[in-house]
Scaffold this active site. Structure first.
Site, PDB file in Angstrom:
ATOM      1  CE  LYS A  52      -3.870  -2.422   2.102  1.00 33.73           C
ATOM      2  NZ  LYS A  52      -4.607  -2.809   3.311  1.00 33.73           N
ATOM      3  CD  GLN A  96      -3.739  -4.651   6.394  1.00 33.77           C
ATOM      4  OE1 GLN A  96      -3.885  -3.593   5.788  1.00 33.77           O
ATOM      5  NE2 GLN A  96      -4.077  -5.814   5.856  1.00 33.77           N
ATOM      6  CG  ASP A 119      -9.776  -0.550   4.788  1.00 37.15           C
ATOM      7  OD1 ASP A 119      -9.354  -0.951   3.692  1.00 37.15           O
ATOM      8  OD2 ASP A 119      -9.147  -0.675   5.858  1.00 37.15           O
TER       9      ASP A 119
HETATM   10  N1  GUN Z   1      -6.984  -7.232   5.929  1.00 33.96           N
HETATM   11  C1  GUN Z   1      -7.202  -7.932   4.804  1.00 33.96           C
HETATM   12  N2  GUN Z   1      -7.694  -7.132   3.836  1.00 33.96           N
HETATM   13  C2  GUN Z   1      -7.787  -5.901   4.370  1.00 33.96           C
HETATM   14  C3  GUN Z   1      -8.213  -4.645   3.852  1.00 33.96           C
HETATM   15  O1  GUN Z   1      -8.640  -4.503   2.698  1.00 33.96           O
HETATM   16  N3  GUN Z   1      -8.145  -3.592   4.729  1.00 33.96           N
HETATM   17  C4  GUN Z   1      -7.705  -3.724   5.998  1.00 33.96           C
HETATM   18  N4  GUN Z   1      -7.701  -2.654   6.769  1.00 33.96           N
HETATM   19  N5  GUN Z   1      -7.307  -4.884   6.496  1.00 33.96           N
HETATM   20  C5  GUN Z   1      -7.337  -5.959   5.681  1.00 33.96           C
END
Ligand code: GUN
Length: 292
Positions: A52, A96, A119
């Site tokens: 990211k 996350q 998200d």
């Molecule tokens: N864990 C797995 N996929 C994601 C996501 O798209 N966003 C976040 N914050 N955590 C994750």
């Protein structure tokens, strides 16, 4: 059979975003800023967050990574969310997942200002999305819809089976697929209590596999000419790899692929699109596209 190239599609979209960011900044606008909160050292989460941060650079965004150890308290994390909510320079942020067991994930998500929830996990965004109002949409399902559009794959009137009912992928995927003037598909969601998953899958024009079980979807479960989207990314031990593991999808690719009209590989299919959708959401947050 056409192999859907998520990596190339994501690269093209990130280039478009970078162009737009250049334009915004040339006109004196603010650089979009995404913050990510990472708790602990889970290998998968480390990789996602690293990717990211790299994607932010590619798009011309500013990024901030905030790290905590596994023993962070819920109060400390809530205070961090509060600071990010109030930080005028931060357009959007993510925490996350998964979080350590002693932290109530839902409580953290609910504390995030929905206007910065890139998200798309906050109930306000989930609810708005489900009734077709502008909102941040969970990055993986949004990436899949973008990929289907990019390849001109029709969803309207098609039978779509979603395997898995997680809040992050399965549920929003089903919502987008059924949404009026969006997916317009007839949707079936299968999960651990579904009686006959094979029968449901054999009836499907489009299958989205998001259950996290390596090689779950086999050739005998797939109709000739189906479109198969593989969301799985389970780390499977593999001594022949430098890292000692490989990413394994939910689809038994070698035997399923010959039956498909389109299929996504793992890696290089859905994964890059997820990250690129998060970038899209961050740009939308910076532009205040959905909320003032
Ligand atoms: N864990 C797995 N996929 C994601 C996501 O798209 N966003 C976040 N914050 N955590 C994750």
């Amino acid at each position: 059979m056409t192999l859907i190239d998520g990596k190339a599609t994501a690269t093209a979209i990130k280039q478009q975003i970078a162009e737009e960011v250049k334009d915004i900044m040339a006109k004196g606008g603010k650089q979009p800023h995404l913050a990510a909160v990472l708790v602990g050292h889970d290998g998968g989460s480390e990789t996602y967050v690293k990717n990211k941060v790299i994607a932010c650079e590619q798009c011309g965004f500013k990024s901030t990574l905030i790290r905590y150890e596994d023993d962070v308290t819920e109060e400390e994390l809530l205070a961090c969310v509060d600071r990010l909510n109030k930080d005028a320079d931060v357009d959007g942020f993510i925490v996350q997942l998964p979080l350590p067991k002693h932290i109530d994930e839902q409580k953290i998500i609910m504390a995030i200002d929905y206007r910065k929830d890139v998200d798309g996990f906050h109930p306000i965004n989930v609810g708005r999305m489900s009734i077709g109002l502008p909102s941040f949409i969970s990055a993986t399902p949004l990436g899949i819809m973008t990929l289907l559009r990019h390849y001109n794959i029709e969803t309207s009137g098609k039978k779509c089976v979603v395997l898995g009912r997680s809040n992050i992928v399965g549920k929003p995927m089903a919502q987008l697929m059924m949404l009026k003037n969006f997916g317009d598909a007839t949707v079936t969601v299968c999960h651990s209590h579904t009686k006959d998953i094979k029968k449901e899958c054999l009836d499907a024009d489009i299958i989205v596999a998001a259950i996290g079980k390596p090689d779950f979807l086999t050739a005998d479960m797939v109709k000739e000419g189906a479109v198969v989207i593989d969301v799985g990314t389970t780390r499977v031990p593999d001594a022949t790899r430098k890292k000692g593991f490989r990413l394994n999808g939910d689809v038994k690719f070698d035997e399923v692929a010959p039956k498909c009209s389109y299929i996504t590989p793992v890696p290089g299919g859905v994964g890059p699109m997820t990250i690129c959708s998060l970038m899209k959401n961050t740009l939308a947050a910076a532009k205040k596209e959905y909320y003032k």
